[in-house]
Design a protein around this motif. Structure first.
Motif, PDB file in Angstrom:
ATOM      1  N   TYR A  95       1.464  -1.291  -0.243  1.00  0.00           N
ATOM      2  CA  TYR A  95       0.396   0.183   0.253  1.00  0.00           C
ATOM      3  C   TYR A  95       1.354   1.430   0.045  1.00  0.00           C
ATOM      4  CZ  TYR A  95      -3.959  -3.747   1.333  1.00  0.00           C
ATOM      5  OH  TYR A  95      -5.528  -3.945   0.964  1.00  0.00           O
ATOM      6  N   PRO A  96       0.932   2.092  -0.642  1.00  0.00           N
ATOM      7  CA  PRO A  96       1.001   3.339   0.076  1.00  0.00           C
ATOM      8  C   PRO A  96       1.164   3.944   0.130  1.00  0.00           C
ATOM      9  CG  PRO A  96      -0.354   3.050  -2.744  1.00  0.00           C
ATOM     10  CD  PRO A  96      -0.393   2.352  -1.236  1.00  0.00           C
ATOM     11  N   LYS A  97       2.626   5.129   0.740  1.00  0.00           N
ATOM     12  CA  LYS A  97       2.955   4.956   2.014  1.00  0.00           C
ATOM     13  C   LYS A  97       2.014   6.118   2.394  1.00  0.00           C
ATOM     14  CE  LYS A  97       6.868   7.517   5.009  1.00  0.00           C
ATOM     15  NZ  LYS A  97       7.596   7.617   5.380  1.00  0.00           N
ATOM     16  N   GLY A  98       1.481   5.991   3.542  1.00  0.00           N
ATOM     17  CA  GLY A  98      -0.019   6.884   4.492  1.00  0.00           C
ATOM     18  C   GLY A  98      -1.306   6.718   3.628  1.00  0.00           C
ATOM     19  N   PHE A  99      -1.635   5.496   2.483  1.00  0.00           N
ATOM     20  CA  PHE A  99      -2.701   5.267   1.717  1.00  0.00           C
ATOM     21  C   PHE A  99      -4.089   4.954   2.774  1.00  0.00           C
ATOM     22  CE2 PHE A  99      -5.435   2.068   0.380  1.00  0.00           C
ATOM     23  CZ  PHE A  99      -6.148   2.675  -0.649  1.00  0.00           C
ATOM     24  N   LYS A 100      -3.684   4.548   3.924  1.00  0.00           N
ATOM     25  CA  LYS A 100      -4.307   3.874   4.639  1.00  0.00           C
ATOM     26  C   LYS A 100      -5.335   5.163   5.649  1.00  0.00           C
ATOM     27  CE  LYS A 100      -4.512  -0.998   4.672  1.00  0.00           C
ATOM     28  NZ  LYS A 100      -4.149  -2.341   5.769  1.00  0.00           N
ATOM     29  N   GLU A 101      -4.126   5.947   6.121  1.00  0.00           N
ATOM     30  CA  GLU A 101      -4.487   7.079   7.225  1.00  0.00           C
ATOM     31  C   GLU A 101      -5.274   7.516   6.147  1.00  0.00           C
ATOM     32  OE1 GLU A 101      -1.228   4.721   8.870  1.00  0.00           O
ATOM     33  OE2 GLU A 101      -1.822   5.691   6.499  1.00  0.00           O
ATOM     34  N   ARG A 102      -4.659   8.344   5.227  1.00  0.00           N
ATOM     35  CA  ARG A 102      -5.211   8.929   3.980  1.00  0.00           C
ATOM     36  C   ARG A 102      -6.536   8.510   4.054  1.00  0.00           C
ATOM     37  NH1 ARG A 102      -0.516   8.875   1.529  1.00  0.00           N
ATOM     38  NH2 ARG A 102      -1.209   7.811  -0.137  1.00  0.00           N
ATOM     39  N   VAL A 103      -7.245   7.806   3.236  1.00  0.00           N
ATOM     40  CA  VAL A 103      -8.885   7.712   2.855  1.00  0.00           C
ATOM     41  C   VAL A 103      -9.546   7.097   4.483  1.00  0.00           C
ATOM     42  CG1 VAL A 103      -7.950   6.750   1.072  1.00  0.00           C
ATOM     43  CG2 VAL A 103      -7.697   4.714   2.991  1.00  0.00           C
ATOM     44  N   GLY A 104      -8.774   6.530   5.536  1.00  0.00           N
ATOM     45  CA  GLY A 104      -9.744   6.794   6.891  1.00  0.00           C
ATOM     46  C   GLY A 104     -10.725   5.696   6.969  1.00  0.00           C
ATOM     47  N   SER A 105     -11.283   5.719   7.001  1.00  0.00           N
ATOM     48  CA  SER A 105     -13.241   5.344   6.652  1.00  0.00           C
ATOM     49  C   SER A 105     -13.504   5.050   5.942  1.00  0.00           C
ATOM     50  CB  SER A 105     -14.070   5.225   8.003  1.00  0.00           C
ATOM     51  OG  SER A 105     -14.281   6.837   8.449  1.00  0.00           O
ATOM     52  N   ARG A 106     -13.109   6.279   4.903  1.00  0.00           N
ATOM     53  CA  ARG A 106     -13.859   6.065   3.241  1.00  0.00           C
ATOM     54  C   ARG A 106     -13.415   4.743   2.397  1.00  0.00           C
ATOM     55  NH1 ARG A 106     -12.449   7.917  -1.613  1.00  0.00           N
ATOM     56  NH2 ARG A 106      -9.767   9.307  -0.615  1.00  0.00           N
ATOM     57  N   GLY A 107     -12.490   4.512   2.961  1.00  0.00           N
ATOM     58  CA  GLY A 107     -11.665   2.926   2.333  1.00  0.00           C
ATOM     59  C   GLY A 107     -11.722   1.863   3.139  1.00  0.00           C
ATOM     60  N   LYS A 108     -12.679   0.904   2.388  1.00  0.00           N
ATOM     61  CA  LYS A 108     -12.410  -0.150   3.245  1.00  0.00           C
ATOM     62  C   LYS A 108     -12.188  -1.609   2.537  1.00  0.00           C
ATOM     63  CE  LYS A 108     -14.655  -3.542   6.010  1.00  0.00           C
ATOM     64  NZ  LYS A 108     -14.709  -4.009   8.203  1.00  0.00           N
ATOM     65  N   MET A 109     -11.430  -2.391   3.012  1.00  0.00           N
ATOM     66  CA  MET A 109     -10.368  -3.650   2.626  1.00  0.00           C
ATOM     67  C   MET A 109     -10.646  -4.565   3.253  1.00  0.00           C
ATOM     68  SD  MET A 109      -9.030  -0.897   2.146  1.00  0.00           S
ATOM     69  CE  MET A 109      -7.191  -0.426   3.121  1.00  0.00           C
ATOM     70  N   VAL A 110     -10.658  -5.935   2.097  1.00  0.00           N
ATOM     71  CA  VAL A 110     -11.247  -7.256   2.993  1.00  0.00           C
ATOM     72  C   VAL A 110     -10.328  -8.515   2.301  1.00  0.00           C
ATOM     73  CG1 VAL A 110     -13.375  -6.056   3.815  1.00  0.00           C
ATOM     74  CG2 VAL A 110     -13.346  -7.364   1.979  1.00  0.00           C
ATOM     75  N   GLY A 111     -10.259  -9.531   2.804  1.00  0.00           N
ATOM     76  CA  GLY A 111      -9.648 -10.335   2.013  1.00  0.00           C
ATOM     77  C   GLY A 111     -10.178 -10.804   1.461  1.00  0.00           C
ATOM     78  N   TRP A 112     -11.914 -10.917   1.373  1.00  0.00           N
ATOM     79  CA  TRP A 112     -12.634 -12.257   0.247  1.00  0.00           C
ATOM     80  C   TRP A 112     -14.384 -11.421   0.769  1.00  0.00           C
ATOM     81  CZ3 TRP A 112     -11.723 -14.000  -3.863  1.00  0.00           C
ATOM     82  CH2 TRP A 112     -12.801 -14.636  -5.211  1.00  0.00           C
ATOM     83  N   ALA A 113     -14.945 -10.837  -0.451  1.00  0.00           N
ATOM     84  CA  ALA A 113     -16.529 -10.083   0.497  1.00  0.00           C
ATOM     85  C   ALA A 113     -17.155 -11.552  -0.323  1.00  0.00           C
ATOM     86  CB  ALA A 113     -16.544  -9.174  -0.353  1.00  0.00           C
ATOM     87  N   PRO A 114     -18.722 -11.675   0.932  1.00  0.00           N
ATOM     88  CA  PRO A 114     -19.775 -12.013   0.211  1.00  0.00           C
ATOM     89  C   PRO A 114     -20.356 -11.592  -1.012  1.00  0.00           C
ATOM     90  CG  PRO A 114     -20.360 -10.919   1.761  1.00  0.00           C
ATOM     91  CD  PRO A 114     -19.137 -10.385   1.884  1.00  0.00           C
ATOM     92  N   GLN A 115     -20.111 -11.388  -2.193  1.00  0.00           N
ATOM     93  CA  GLN A 115     -20.104 -10.747  -3.118  1.00  0.00           C
ATOM     94  C   GLN A 115     -21.355 -10.398  -3.877  1.00  0.00           C
ATOM     95  OE1 GLN A 115     -17.461  -9.597  -6.611  1.00  0.00           O
ATOM     96  NE2 GLN A 115     -18.645 -10.736  -7.928  1.00  0.00           N
ATOM     97  N   ARG A 116     -22.439 -11.416  -3.709  1.00  0.00           N
ATOM     98  CA  ARG A 116     -23.780 -11.811  -4.033  1.00  0.00           C
ATOM     99  C   ARG A 116     -24.162 -10.423  -3.319  1.00  0.00           C
ATOM    100  NH1 ARG A 116     -26.347 -16.372  -5.909  1.00  0.00           N
ATOM    101  NH2 ARG A 116     -28.384 -15.055  -5.676  1.00  0.00           N
ATOM    102  N   ALA A 117     -23.990 -11.034  -2.125  1.00  0.00           N
ATOM    103  CA  ALA A 117     -25.028  -9.575  -1.065  1.00  0.00           C
ATOM    104  C   ALA A 117     -23.933  -8.408  -1.109  1.00  0.00           C
ATOM    105  CB  ALA A 117     -24.845 -10.162   0.052  1.00  0.00           C
ATOM    106  N   VAL A 118     -23.067  -8.074  -1.442  1.00  0.00           N
ATOM    107  CA  VAL A 118     -22.563  -6.847  -1.647  1.00  0.00           C
ATOM    108  C   VAL A 118     -22.867  -6.278  -3.316  1.00  0.00           C
ATOM    109  CG1 VAL A 118     -20.665  -5.161  -2.576  1.00  0.00           C
ATOM    110  CG2 VAL A 118     -20.507  -7.137  -0.615  1.00  0.00           C
ATOM    111  N   LEU A 119     -23.408  -7.030  -3.544  1.00  0.00           N
ATOM    112  CA  LEU A 119     -24.025  -6.056  -5.461  1.00  0.00           C
ATOM    113  C   LEU A 119     -25.329  -6.221  -5.446  1.00  0.00           C
ATOM    114  CD1 LEU A 119     -21.921  -7.963  -8.120  1.00  0.00           C
ATOM    115  CD2 LEU A 119     -21.372  -5.825  -7.467  1.00  0.00           C
ATOM    116  N   ALA A 120     -25.785  -6.447  -4.557  1.00  0.00           N
ATOM    117  CA  ALA A 120     -27.413  -5.963  -4.535  1.00  0.00           C
ATOM    118  C   ALA A 120     -27.427  -5.590  -3.202  1.00  0.00           C
ATOM    119  CB  ALA A 120     -27.925  -7.516  -3.155  1.00  0.00           C
ATOM    120  N   HIS A 121     -26.037  -4.671  -2.319  1.00  0.00           N
ATOM    121  CA  HIS A 121     -26.130  -3.276  -1.634  1.00  0.00           C
ATOM    122  C   HIS A 121     -26.973  -2.092  -2.055  1.00  0.00           C
ATOM    123  CE1 HIS A 121     -26.110  -0.876   2.404  1.00  0.00           C
ATOM    124  NE2 HIS A 121     -25.566  -2.389   2.664  1.00  0.00           N
TER     125      HIS A 121
END
Length: 457
Positions: free
Chosen positions: A320-346
């Motif tokens: 990850y670029p230096k300071g990236f996670k701090e700069r995006v804060g709660s605006r960005g959510k990173m996960v290892g794997w997602a329940p994609q069907r439920a995500v796309l239906a959101h």
């Protein structure tokens, strides 16, 4: 005598296991019991990902056989995997059928095999078990595979599948994607040895299924009228994801991080960029960082699926670029794997930055989500053409002189897509069509019901 028992065998890759597990759930709804055959390697991954839920799926019984590879070998090397399947899995599958139908009261009544495991239907026939072939990708791609001998005869390719005129676009029939030879399925998978193995394997499987009474496909007439009219033997029963039935056991190889659904609940409607690249895509460090910086530049909330093995050689946490996670804060959510069907239906999802695998494609359009296309290999270039040129529900990215999709391009395409309401409008129209196709009396639903009746006779 209980419910008819169906044995289901997918090609051992995530994009094949997922739709056949979806089909298995639909068959359970109609009173069948399922024996689902993964490779030993993938069986362990599914059990690790789902734990007790695997044991709880009473009508879907998970079993496994070896794939012919050593424990530490790379299953993403499709040449080696296909070679192992060819040399080992057929004899192991024969042993499994013999064991089940020789020693158990609840015998297998039908075999449903992934087209990419067409040899399993030949073995089922040895045991006088009727079978059906299932194709998990676009009908167009299957029609194209049925044309492999013609490609050789017409001198489009040589006997190993190598294009003779490397730049001439190939058009199979009207209203279908034109294909650049470099994107032929077997060409985009790796080196020449892999190409030869996969090309020969595909031809053998096509021969095994060419006279099947049931050749069912996870698509619909509304999505692919050109391909389905050109090759009417292909019977659309999908998209299976358009039924919007979410099952606990999806057959995923990674644990699904459901915390992202609570995070999505906190975002505004139609605001979130969903970013996911399937199970195979690998990034080099430069491209990974440009993607991160492009998402930051977009100034929009984003949910990004960062698989543990998505980067070459280096753990993504260090990339990850230096300071990236701090700069995006709660605006960005990173996960290892997602329940994609439920995500796309959101309702908070605005668009989908995708590798354009067929499952992701139909899951996105089943929910009326527009796309930004980032294909990696195999059929994903065909799906990109459908999305951008035929259905017009998305945009492609352009690479710079380094062959990189840079941060400014990502920001620019996000803005173009989301500032033009026609993409969303067309996506919602397509959602309506495919949803109707799987409803009672829809075209896919009628074919599926006929298939059920055939197996209950």
């Amino acid at each position: 005598m209980g419910n008819p028992r169906i044995l289901v065998i997918p090609y051992p890759a995530q994009g094949h296991v997922t739709p056949l597990m979806e089909l298995s759930h639909r068959l359970v709804d109609h009173g069948f019991s399922i024996t689902f055959v993964n490779t030993d390697f993938n069986h362990r991954r599914v059990r690790d990902a789902f734990g007790n839920e695997v044991e709880g799926e009473g009508s879907i019984h998970l079993v496994s056989i070896p794939d012919g590879m050593e424990p530490g070998e790379d299953r993403n090397h499709l040449g080696k995997l296909t070679d192992g399947i060819s040399k080992v899995m057929s004899s192991e599958f024969r042993k499994l059928l013999k064991k089940i139908n020789g020693f158990e009261d609840d015998k297998i009544s039908y075999v449903i095999a992934d087209v990419n495991m067409g040899w399993a239907l030949d073995i089922a026939a040895e045991f006088q078990i009727p079978g059906a072939a299932f194709w998990p990708a676009s009908a167009f791609l299957l029609a194209f595979l049925f044309s492999t001998n013609k490609l050789v005869d017409d001198q489009v390719t040589d006997e190993y599948g190598t294009p003779i005129n490397g730049e001439k676009m190939i058009e199979l029939c009207p209203n279908t994607p034109a294909m650049h030879p470099k994107n032929f399925l077997w060409i985009s998978l790796g080196d020449f040895t892999t190409q030869k193995i996969v090309f020969e394997y595909a031809k053998r499987n096509i021969k095994a299924i060419e006279n099947m009474e049931w050749l069912i496909c996870n698509t619909s007439f509304d999505l692919e009228p050109g391909a389905l009219n050109f090759f009417p033997q292909i019977l659309p029963i999908g998209p299976l994801s358009a039924t919007n039935q979410l099952e606990p056991l999806t057959g995923s190889f990674w644990p699904e991080d459901e915390t992202c659904l609570k995070w999505l609940d906190q975002q505004q409607q139609g605001s979130v960029i969903y970013v996911a690249f399937g199970s195979f895509t690998v990034f080099d460090p430069v491209q990974f960082q440009e993607l991160a910086l492009g998402l930051e530049l977009s100034n929009r909330p984003f949910l990004w699926v960062v698989r543990p093995d998505i980067t070459q050689g280096t753990e993504c946490e260090q990339l990850y670029p230096k300071g990236f996670k701090e700069r995006v804060g709660s605006r960005g959510k990173m996960v290892g794997w997602a329940p994609q069907r439920a995500v796309l239906a959101h309702p908070s999802i605005a668009c989908f930055i995708s590798h354009c695998g067929w499952n992701s494609t139909v899951e996105g359009l089943s929910n009326g989500v527009p796309f930004l296309c980032w294909p990696y290999f195999a059929d994903q270039f065909v799906d990109e053409s459908y999305i951008c040129e035929i259905w017009k529900i998305g945009l492609s990215f352009q690479r710079d002189e380094r062959k990189i999709i840079n941060r400014e391009e990502i920001k620019s395409k996000v803005e173009q897509l989301l500032n033009n309401k026609s993409f969303k409008e067309r996506a919602l129209k397509l959602k309506g069509l495919v949803t109707n196709s799987v409803k009672e009396n829809g075209t896919s639903n009628r074919i599926f019901n006929n298939f059920i009746e055939w197996m209950k006779c």
